[in-house]
Write a protein that holds these residues in place. Structure first.
Motif, short mmCIF file in Angstrom:
data_model
loop_
_atom_site.label_atom_id
_atom_site.label_comp_id
_atom_site.label_asym_id
_atom_site.label_seq_id
_atom_site.Cartn_x
_atom_site.Cartn_y
_atom_site.Cartn_z
N ALA A 40 1.00 -1.23 -0.09
CA ALA A 40 0.01 0.17 0.03
C ALA A 40 0.77 1.27 0.02
N ASN A 41 0.51 2.28 -0.71
CA ASN A 41 1.23 3.37 -1.00
C ASN A 41 1.07 4.39 0.07
N PRO A 42 1.87 5.48 0.56
CA PRO A 42 1.64 6.29 1.56
C PRO A 42 0.06 7.08 1.37
N ALA A 43 -0.20 7.40 0.22
CA ALA A 43 -1.68 8.01 0.20
C ALA A 43 -2.67 7.48 0.93
N PHE A 44 -2.66 5.90 0.53
CA PHE A 44 -3.72 5.10 1.03
C PHE A 44 -3.55 5.07 2.80
N LEU A 45 -2.30 4.82 3.07
CA LEU A 45 -1.95 4.84 4.40
C LEU A 45 -2.29 6.01 5.33
N SER A 46 -2.31 7.29 4.51
CA SER A 46 -2.49 8.48 5.20
C SER A 46 -4.22 8.66 5.28
N LEU A 47 -4.87 7.94 4.21
CA LEU A 47 -6.33 8.01 4.27
C LEU A 47 -6.80 7.29 5.30
N VAL A 48 -6.57 6.07 5.34
CA VAL A 48 -6.90 5.21 6.43
C VAL A 48 -6.27 5.46 7.92
N GLU A 49 -5.36 6.26 8.03
CA GLU A 49 -4.63 6.59 9.11
C GLU A 49 -4.19 5.39 9.68
N GLN A 50 -3.40 4.59 9.26
CA GLN A 50 -2.81 3.55 9.66
C GLN A 50 -1.28 3.27 9.05
N SER A 51 -0.37 2.56 9.76
CA SER A 51 0.95 2.16 9.39
C SER A 51 1.01 1.09 8.26
N GLN A 53 2.49 -1.61 8.55
CA GLN A 53 2.33 -2.84 9.29
C GLN A 53 1.08 -3.04 9.55
N GLN A 54 0.20 -2.27 9.95
CA GLN A 54 -1.29 -2.50 10.49
C GLN A 54 -2.03 -2.83 9.41
N VAL A 55 -1.56 -2.48 7.95
CA VAL A 55 -2.57 -2.64 6.76
C VAL A 55 -2.26 -3.99 6.15
N LEU A 56 -0.97 -4.16 6.04
CA LEU A 56 -0.34 -5.65 5.16
C LEU A 56 -1.01 -6.87 5.71
N TYR A 57 -1.49 -7.61 4.56
CA TYR A 57 -2.10 -8.86 4.81
C TYR A 57 -3.37 -8.87 5.58
N ARG A 58 -4.04 -7.60 5.52
CA ARG A 58 -5.52 -7.46 5.62
C ARG A 58 -6.45 -7.57 4.56
N ASN A 59 -7.52 -7.96 4.66
CA ASN A 59 -8.35 -8.02 3.50
C ASN A 59 -8.85 -6.54 3.19
N GLU A 62 -12.11 -4.85 4.48
CA GLU A 62 -11.98 -4.32 6.09
C GLU A 62 -12.04 -2.79 6.23
N PHE A 63 -11.46 -2.12 5.03
CA PHE A 63 -11.59 -0.80 5.02
C PHE A 63 -12.89 -0.19 4.08
N LEU A 64 -13.72 -0.96 3.73
CA LEU A 64 -14.67 -0.29 3.11
C LEU A 64 -16.02 -0.73 3.78
N PRO A 65 -17.16 0.32 3.39
CA PRO A 65 -18.53 -0.11 4.07
C PRO A 65 -19.30 -1.30 3.70
N PRO A 66 -20.06 -1.79 4.16
CA PRO A 66 -20.68 -3.30 3.61
C PRO A 66 -21.16 -3.06 2.21
N GLU A 67 -21.66 -1.88 1.76
CA GLU A 67 -22.55 -1.60 0.73
C GLU A 67 -21.76 -1.57 -0.56
N VAL A 68 -20.53 -1.53 -0.63
CA VAL A 68 -19.75 -1.40 -1.58
C VAL A 68 -18.68 -2.77 -1.74
N GLN A 69 -18.67 -3.66 -0.73
CA GLN A 69 -17.81 -4.68 -0.63
C GLN A 69 -18.05 -5.54 -1.77
N GLU A 70 -19.36 -6.01 -2.09
CA GLU A 70 -19.53 -6.94 -3.41
C GLU A 70 -19.06 -6.49 -4.52
N LEU A 71 -19.37 -5.07 -4.75
CA LEU A 71 -18.91 -4.31 -5.97
C LEU A 71 -17.30 -4.74 -6.21
N PHE A 72 -16.49 -4.44 -5.11
CA PHE A 72 -15.18 -4.48 -5.42
C PHE A 72 -14.53 -6.11 -5.36
#
Length: 361
Positions: A40-51, A53-59, A62-72
């Motif tokens: 993940a690049n710094p722009a994404f990390l800045s938006l979700v306000e996590q490092s 290490q906290q983001v890697l290997y997570r689905n 987890e960062f999306l609201p339920p209504e758009v998860q199926e679309l993705f």
């Protein structure tokens, strides 16, 4: 030299990609087929306000609201299945961010004719969408002003020109001259009123955005309006009921907010039913996901909403011709609310009353 050239070219290409990845203002993540974030690049990390290490290997879901998860999920499967970039738009929050408009592209990474991963690029196009919506609104208003010029201005002007010609054929002391003069005066007054209305509307458009919004206690503004109209409500034998939570704040221009409630309450008084005492109820609620909802309900004459159609808030739209009015107030109410980033809806039935629903961010 020939042996080292490909290695140097590959290294330079990798440096360029890494520079783009690290410095791009667009969100970039790299996912496997299961949707797991592998980078993940710094722009994404800045938006979700996590490092990282906290983001890697997570689905990513987890960062999306339920209504758009199926679309993705669908778009990720499509990118892996076709090996072709997949582009789509969405309006959603990511992480703890506010909902935004996004232009999203899923770009497959192909090695040996096999898709091994997908880069997702997401560009924030919120301001672009807002500009397009503003252009659409301005075009709609321009069409409405064209209608006003062709009808509301042209009709009294044509009548006035015809009456002037008639006056030239009559003796100034005749009864017909006086009657024609009175009709001429009425048409010119109508023409003057239309021009004044247009000036008011154009001035309102010019002022939007000039006054910085402030945190306004809704109950204070509503109370001021209720007190200012109390004598008229009492004369109509009516009552007001206000249910606004303590500390309920609206970020807007105070004058706009006062104008909105003054117009809605004045209309409730004007279009009350003679068969029963007027009763107006104002409620306000807030939902963290849906924003603020304010309802102004009365038990007045109401109107045939099916017959009125979608043009309830159109300029010069009237539903009770036997009552004085020009059909301007609701148009201005809608304009004020839209300038606050909100919207207004109405539900009404004949002889049952009217409810206005105001939705604010």
């Amino acid at each position: 030299m020939d042996a080292t050239f490909p290695i140097a070219a590959i290294a330079a290409k990798k440096v360029r990609f890494q520079s783009l990845f690290e410095n791009s203002p667009e969100l970039i993540i790299y996912q496997n087929e299961a949707g797991t974030i592998l980078d993940a690049n710094p722009a994404f990390l800045s938006l979700v306000e996590q490092s990282k290490q906290q983001v890697l290997y997570r689905n990513y879901h987890e960062f999306l609201p339920p209504e758009v998860q199926e679309l993705f999920r669908q778009k990720l499967r499509e990118a892996f299945a076709t090996g072709q970039p997949v582009r789509f738009g969405m309006f959603a929050a990511q992480g703890h961010s506010a909902p935004r408009h996004w232009d999203v592209v899923k770009v497959p990474l192909v090695e040996n004719s096999q898709v091994v991963g997908v880069h997702m690029l997401a560009r924030d196009i919120t301001e672009k969408v807002k500009s397009q919506e503003e252009m659409f609104r301005q075009n709609r208003d321009l069409q409405q002003f064209t209608c006003i010029v062709s009808h509301n201005l042209r009709a009294p002007l044509s009548n006035a020109l015809g009456l002037v010609e008639l006056l030239g054929t009559e003796e100034s002391d005749s009864a017909y001259f006086q009657e024609t003069h009175a009709h001429l005066q009425g048409n010119l007054q109508h023409l003057d009123q239309v021009l004044r209305d247009m000036n008011t509307i154009l001035a309102l458009r010019d002022q939007q955005g000039l006054n910085a919004p402030e945190a306004v206690l809704l109950a204070d503004v509503v109370q001021q309006v209720v007190q200012g109209l109390q004598n008229l409500v009492a004369q109509a034998g009516g009552t007001n009921e206000v249910h606004i939570p303590e500390g309920f704040l609206v970020h807007t221009n105070r004058a706009y907010l006062h104008s909105i409630f003054f117009s809605l309450l004045s209309n409730a008084i004007k279009y009350r039913a003679e068969e029963r005492p007027l009763h107006v109820v104002i409620t306000a609620t807030e939902n963290p996901a849906a924003g603020k909802t304010i309802v102004v309900a009365d038990n007045g004459l109401g109107f045939d909403q099916e017959r009125a159609g979608a043009n309830v808030f159109q300029l010069y739209r009237r539903f009770h011709p036997h009552h004085a009015g020009r059909g301007v107030e609701l148009y201005l109410v809608k304009s004020h609310i839209e300038s606050m980033g909100g919207r207004i809806e109405v539900r009404s039935q004949v002889d049952e009353g009217t409810r206005f629903f105001i939705y604010l961010p």
